[in-house]
Scaffold this active site. Structure first.
Site, PDB file in Angstrom:
ATOM      1  N   TYR A 135       0.837  -1.207   0.000  1.00 57.02           N
ATOM      2  CA  TYR A 135       0.000   0.000   0.000  1.00 57.02           C
ATOM      3  C   TYR A 135       0.875   1.262   0.000  1.00 57.02           C
ATOM      4  O   TYR A 135       0.697   2.165  -0.820  1.00 57.02           O
ATOM      5  CB  TYR A 135      -0.924  -0.006   1.224  1.00 57.02           C
ATOM      6  CG  TYR A 135      -1.577   1.339   1.507  1.00 57.02           C
ATOM      7  CD1 TYR A 135      -2.528   1.861   0.643  1.00 57.02           C
ATOM      8  CD2 TYR A 135      -1.222   2.081   2.641  1.00 57.02           C
ATOM      9  CE1 TYR A 135      -3.125   3.093   0.896  1.00 57.02           C
ATOM     10  CE2 TYR A 135      -1.813   3.311   2.904  1.00 57.02           C
ATOM     11  CZ  TYR A 135      -2.759   3.821   2.027  1.00 57.02           C
ATOM     12  OH  TYR A 135      -3.338   5.043   2.273  1.00 57.02           O
ATOM     13  N   GLY A 136       1.841   1.304   0.919  1.00 54.92           N
ATOM     14  CA  GLY A 136       2.723   2.471   1.018  1.00 54.92           C
ATOM     15  C   GLY A 136       3.497   2.706  -0.270  1.00 54.92           C
ATOM     16  O   GLY A 136       3.713   3.850  -0.680  1.00 54.92           O
TER      17      GLY A 136
END
Ligand code: NAD
Length: 328
Positions: free
Chosen positions: A155-156
């Protein structure tokens, strides 16, 4: 808001989401015409219905129910003074494995399409939702925007890719669209996503069903009340810059154990907890250095954690669907 800082026409992507719906409400309240886009529809999705309840039917609000991958984006962005691009697939834990494809499409490829559309029709400002997840979490001081980002989750990585993509477009010679990417730090408040920690803590107090706490509770988060995040987001529309990344945090960090104590105090109820292993991608601590937000956005977080959690608790109790029987 004075007339100089009025947004006549704004586009909000991800408007059926938690932050997007609060942002759109604040914008229509301030007199803006808002075109909101989301792939979730209130008639099929109860969360979208709850989030959009204050917007649908408002004379200054138009809802487009479409996947951004399918939409003719230039025609939607035409005439907008600002596009607030908040649509995205959030959440660290589900970003491993099968669902990554959706993260990649919705967080990265869609951002590129939004950028192309803004440029094609000359939108002057794009405000992008980035995340504290770009930092990684082994910090011994507050994270500054110029720190080397080391995201610890897929996600990051997608949020960092979207951020860098936006900045690359913004500094390309001749680009009419400037960009402010906001690194939100754990936003909470009424309508917070059901997968997020404060929501799960408060719901555990109501339902008496245990909250699953990942790790020992010593992990620290910089929690940002949603009204503060919205104020920063609107201020970002006016920031005098071409391409900038800005932290948006709550101004303090608290451990999850402290959040549990606050919840017990606010609700007057026990919060049952089961401990589970720390999850891959979860970071030890997040903390925002707010120097740039103060300078560039005139931002100052105004809502202490206990007050914000109390607001969220009141909202949970006010919902027609809240399991009041569990309180008996
Ligand atoms: P949310 O899931 O409540 O809202 C996101 C919305 O985007 C959803 O309604 C979803 O349907 C929509 N969306 C996703 N992909 C789409 C697509 N392809 N087409 C159309 N709509 C699409 O999430 P949120 O918590 O409101 O977060 C908003 C943004 O802020 C996200 O980009 C998220 O990554 C970022 N962010 C949130 C937090 C937080 O604490 N909530 C922290 C950091 C960053």
């Amino acid at each position: 808001m004075d007339d100089v800082n009025r947004i006549e026409q704004a586009v909000v992507t991800g408007v059926a989401g938690f932050i997007g719906s609060h942002l759109a409400e604040a914008l229509v309240e301030q007199g803006s015409q808002v075109l909101g886009i989301d792939r979730r529809h209130p008639s099929h999705d109860p969360i979208a219905a709850e989030n959009l309840a204050g917007l649908l039917g408002h004379p200054r609000f138009t809802f487009i129910n479409e996947n951004l991958t399918e939409l003719n984006l230039p025609s939607v962005a035409e005439g907008a003074g600002v596009v607030f691009h908040l649509a995205g697939v959030p959440g660290v834990r589900p970003s491993w494995g099968e669902r990554f494809r959706d993260y990649l499409t919705s967080n990265v490829a869609v951002t590129q399409q939004v950028l192309e559309a803004c440029i094609a029709v000359g939108v002057p400002r794009l405000v992008l939702a980035s995340s504290s997840s770009v930092y990684g979490g082994n910090i011994d001081r507050a994270s500054r925007e110029e720190d080397l980002p080391v995201p610890l989750s897929p996600y990051g990585v997608t949020k960092l890719a979207a951020e860098r993509l936006s900045l690359a477009y913004a500094i390309k010679p001749g680009t009419p669209t400037s960009v402010v990417a906001l690194r939100y730090f754990t936003v909470y408040g009424p309508r917070q996503r059901p997968d997020m920690a404060i929501r799960r803590v408060l719901e555990a107090a109501i339902t008496r069903r245990p909250m699953h706490l990942f790790g020992d509770g010593s992990q620290r988060r910089d929690f940002t009340y949603v009204d503060d995040a919205v104020a920063a987001t609107i201020a970002a529309a006016f920031a005098p810059t071409r391409a900038e990344v800005v932290n948006v945090g709550g101004g303090r960090t608290f451990s999850m154990l402290h959040v549990l104590e606050c919840a017990a105090e606010i609700t007057g109820l026990d919060v049952p907890v089961v401990h589970e292993a720390r999850q891959p991608g979860d970071v030890e601590a997040t903390e925002a250095d707010l120097t740039k937000a103060r300078e560039l956005l005139g931002y100052e977080p105004a809502t202490p954690l206990v007050e914000g959690m109390s607001q969220q608790w009141k909202w949970l109790l006010s919902r027609p669907s809240h399991p009041v029987a569990a309180l008996a």
